[in-house]
Scaffold this active site. Structure first.
Site, PDB file in Angstrom:
ATOM      1  N   ARG A 192      46.552  30.520  20.857  1.00 22.51           N
ATOM      2  CA  ARG A 192      46.000  29.155  20.469  1.00 22.51           C
ATOM      3  C   ARG A 192      46.034  28.756  19.070  1.00 22.51           C
ATOM      4  NH1 ARG A 192      39.782  28.742  21.839  1.00 22.51           N
ATOM      5  NH2 ARG A 192      39.287  29.536  19.866  1.00 22.51           N
ATOM      6  N   LYS A 229      46.165  24.564  17.592  1.00 22.14           N
ATOM      7  CA  LYS A 229      45.902  23.223  17.676  1.00 22.14           C
ATOM      8  C   LYS A 229      46.606  22.332  16.731  1.00 22.14           C
ATOM      9  CE  LYS A 229      43.308  23.355  21.910  1.00 22.14           C
ATOM     10  NZ  LYS A 229      43.809  22.813  23.044  1.00 22.14           N
ATOM     11  N   ASN A 289      47.850  28.713  25.020  1.00 23.79           N
ATOM     12  CA  ASN A 289      46.823  27.704  25.179  1.00 23.79           C
ATOM     13  C   ASN A 289      47.240  26.319  25.328  1.00 23.79           C
ATOM     14  OD1 ASN A 289      44.628  25.768  23.689  1.00 23.79           O
ATOM     15  ND2 ASN A 289      43.547  27.312  24.802  1.00 23.79           N
ATOM     16  N   ASP A 331      42.925  19.123  29.331  1.00 22.10           N
ATOM     17  CA  ASP A 331      44.186  19.340  29.037  1.00 22.10           C
ATOM     18  C   ASP A 331      45.108  18.977  30.476  1.00 22.10           C
ATOM     19  OD1 ASP A 331      43.750  20.399  26.663  1.00 22.10           O
ATOM     20  OD2 ASP A 331      43.438  22.527  27.246  1.00 22.10           O
ATOM     21  N   LYS A 382      35.262  27.184  18.088  1.00 23.39           N
ATOM     22  CA  LYS A 382      35.593  26.272  19.319  1.00 23.39           C
ATOM     23  C   LYS A 382      34.288  25.165  19.156  1.00 23.39           C
ATOM     24  CE  LYS A 382      36.381  25.893  24.381  1.00 23.39           C
ATOM     25  NZ  LYS A 382      37.706  25.653  24.289  1.00 23.39           N
ATOM     26  N   GLY A 391      31.368  33.278  21.090  1.00 26.18           N
ATOM     27  CA  GLY A 391      30.336  33.974  20.359  1.00 26.18           C
ATOM     28  C   GLY A 391      30.264  35.402  20.820  1.00 26.18           C
ATOM     29  N   SER A 401      36.882  35.861  17.009  1.00 29.26           N
ATOM     30  CA  SER A 401      36.356  36.284  15.337  1.00 29.26           C
ATOM     31  C   SER A 401      36.124  37.702  15.324  1.00 29.26           C
ATOM     32  CB  SER A 401      35.442  35.553  14.962  1.00 29.26           C
ATOM     33  OG  SER A 401      34.266  35.539  15.410  1.00 29.26           O
ATOM     34  N   MET A 452       2.266  47.689  13.131  1.00 27.20           N
ATOM     35  CA  MET A 452       2.483  46.190  12.863  1.00 27.20           C
ATOM     36  C   MET A 452       3.402  46.020  11.456  1.00 27.20           C
ATOM     37  SD  MET A 452       0.475  45.360  15.169  1.00 27.20           S
ATOM     38  CE  MET A 452      -0.934  46.101  16.190  1.00 27.20           C
ATOM     39  N   CYS A 459      -1.770  38.154  24.255  1.00 23.68           N
ATOM     40  CA  CYS A 459      -1.043  39.082  23.171  1.00 23.68           C
ATOM     41  C   CYS A 459      -1.148  40.588  23.296  1.00 23.68           C
ATOM     42  CB  CYS A 459      -1.420  38.773  21.709  1.00 23.68           C
ATOM     43  SG  CYS A 459      -1.187  36.937  21.301  1.00 23.68           S
TER      44      CYS A 459
END
Length: 523
Positions: free
Chosen positions: A41, A43, A71, A91, A139, A175, A202, A286, A442
């Site tokens: 890919r 562009k 691509n 496309d 992207k 991602g 990535s 905690m 809670c």
């Protein structure tokens, strides 16, 4: 040609990811690490440069027996005799691409909705690139972020299609990296169909060692996530009676194992939650700094994420902690406190759901509605507010959410609803005084989390046991002599919890005679 789509690499030649490295060398290293499909890919480069680089890449992919896809650019595919093309919704259309290419050419189509997936499948696409899964900087033109929930809907539709010309493969993109690939594969899986692979950019292109990054990703793809390991799907009861009969042993086990219950919660309820944890036999911790989570997760306990104060730093902390517990199989409970109260809280829920896997999600009707993706009205603070939804509608929502997330969902209210996406039950225990004190919801989360830490095989049983102990204790405390209202109720409630824990240790289950549980058909 049978294509293995397990680990699909989409290249990126920008300085931000590739830097000064040679793309062809990066791709070859990635293939040596286990990448099974390459999509080139680019562009921005002109046609001559695209063809030159594509020829170099094709020489590498052919040497290793891996298909090269281009691509968007069918002309480049033809020029270098690549194995196929990937086209987006904006496309060249699928029919035209098929006419220009050979019948054996691989054509993939980007899809972010059922209608797009349906059309591409009927049009003869070889595979679908589903997404965008998560937000990504590589992207920019994303129509929508669909997550695992949207992916699952598309897979369910494909499984139900009867007019399929052939089986279309599926990969998901957006991602994907080592921290989430297993969860994506696990939670995207529908009843009859899962993903064939994942597409990454990535996670490999920007890696210091593309070969090692690819090998690690492939290993993760081929193995189940740690959080699914102990949960083998073993069902220890289908009827209310069968499950209630096993509650006593779960309560006893909490006292024997003393599981660590790590609470990342607001300061308002920390003391109360800690006291409840001790009373039921657990060990409270905690700690709101995610830097401690990796070590705490190794103790075999559970994590509670209480979204009481959803600042950006807090959400980031929560996600880091959830991922630490996910990586070692530690149960995590999400309490999306006040999720419907503001746009900030609704956005926080989205980030948390995208950031990790939750074994249990517990909330009131409005909070569960936000997790599902809608809220009928503005929630007032953290209170549940008045409901105009029938019990049957609530049960259907809880079951659908549990099935979608592949976990257990609890909707609290005058009548609680609990489901694992298969079994759904109503619980009619509790006291109105629970609604008149701060932190009752809670601390129910703390209780359930402690129980699922010791009962990982049937998490619905664990959650039911926690609910029953908590709410039956509230009933007993409410009628104790000297309890005149919320102020005197809290210490009595903690006392009764501790008493029930002691009874369980002595194999005395008379308290369970008060359980009011019934199965419900939430179809």
């Amino acid at each position: 040609m049978l294509i293995d789509y397990s680990l699909y690499l989409v290249t990126d030649s920008t300085d931000a990811l590739l830097g000064q490295r040679d793309l062809v060398k990066v791709v070859e290293e990635a293939i040596e690490g286990g990448v099974t499909v390459i999509q080139y890919r680019d562009k921005t480069s002109d046609t001559a440069d695209l063809i030159r680089t594509a020829k170099q890449l094709h020489a590498v992919t052919q040497k290793h027996g891996v298909p090269l896809l281009i691509n968007d650019r069918v002309d480049v595919v033809l020029a270098v005799e690549a194995e196929g093309v990937h086209i987006g919704q904006d496309d060249m259309d699928l029919a035209t691409a098929r006419k220009l290419l050979s019948p054996k050419a691989i054509i993939g189509v980007t899809c972010s909705s059922v209608s797009e997936a349906h059309a591409a499948t009927l049009g003869g696409a070889n595979y679908l690139g589903i997404g965008t899964m998560f937000a990504t900087s590589t992207k920019l033109n994303t129509k929508s972020i669909i997550g695992t929930a949207g992916t699952r809907v598309i897979l369910e539709h494909l499984a139900a299609m009867t007019e399929l010309p052939h089986r279309v493969a599926t990969v998901v993109i957006g991602g994907i990296n080592a921290s989430n690939v297993q969860r994506v594969m696990y939670q995207s899986k529908s009843t009859f169909r899962g993903l064939d692979g994942v597409a990454v950019v990535s996670a490999i292109v920007a890696a210091q060692s593309p070969k090692d990054a690819a090998a690690h990703l492939l290993e993760l793809i081929k193995s189940p996530p740690a959080f699914a390991g102990p949960f083998t799907g073993k069902v220890k009861g289908r009827t209310a009676e069968e499950l209630v009969s096993k509650v006593q042993n779960v309560v006893k086990q909490v006292g024997l194992e003393v599981p660590v219950c790590h609470n990342m919660t607001n300061t308002v309820v920390q003391n109360f939650a800690a006291n409840v944890a001790v009373a039921i036999g657990a060990s409270p911790c905690m700690a709101n700094d995610a830097g401690e989570a990796e070590d705490l997760a190794q103790l075999g306990g559970s994590l509670v994420i209480n979204m009481g104060t959803p600042t950006p730093d807090a959400i980031s902390n929560y996600i880091r902690a959830v991922q630490a517990y996910n990586s070692c199989g530690g149960p995590v409970l999400l309490d999306p406190v006040g999720a419907g109260g503001s746009s900030l809280r609704r956005e926080a829920v989205k980030k948390l759901m995208a950031g990790g896997y939750f074994d249990i999600i517990k909330g009131n009707e409005f909070e569960i509605g936000v997790v599902w993706g809608f809220s009928k009205s503005q929630q007032r603070g953290v209170d549940s507010g008045k409901s105009d939804t029938s019990l049957a509608e609530k049960a259907r929502l809880v079951k659908k959410l549990a099935a979608r997330e592949r976990n257990v969902v609890i909707m609290t209210g005058p009548v609680d609803v609990i489901s694992d996406g298969d079994r759904t039950f109503l619980v009619r225990n509790g006291s109105k005084l629970l609604g008149q004190i701060t932190g009752s919801g809670c601390t129910l989360g703390t209780t359930v989390a402690a129980f699922v830490a010791v009962e990982k095989e049937d998490k619905l049983l664990a959650a039911l046991a926690g609910i029953l102990m908590f709410e039956i204790a509230a009933e007993y405390a409410a009628v104790r002599p000297g309890v005149n209202g919320p102020g005197t109720f809290v210490p009595a409630f903690i006392d009764v919890l501790n008493t029930i824990a002691g009874q369980a240790e002595a194999d005395d289950s008379k308290w369970l005679a008060s359980a009011k549980v019934e199965a419900v058909d939430a179809a």
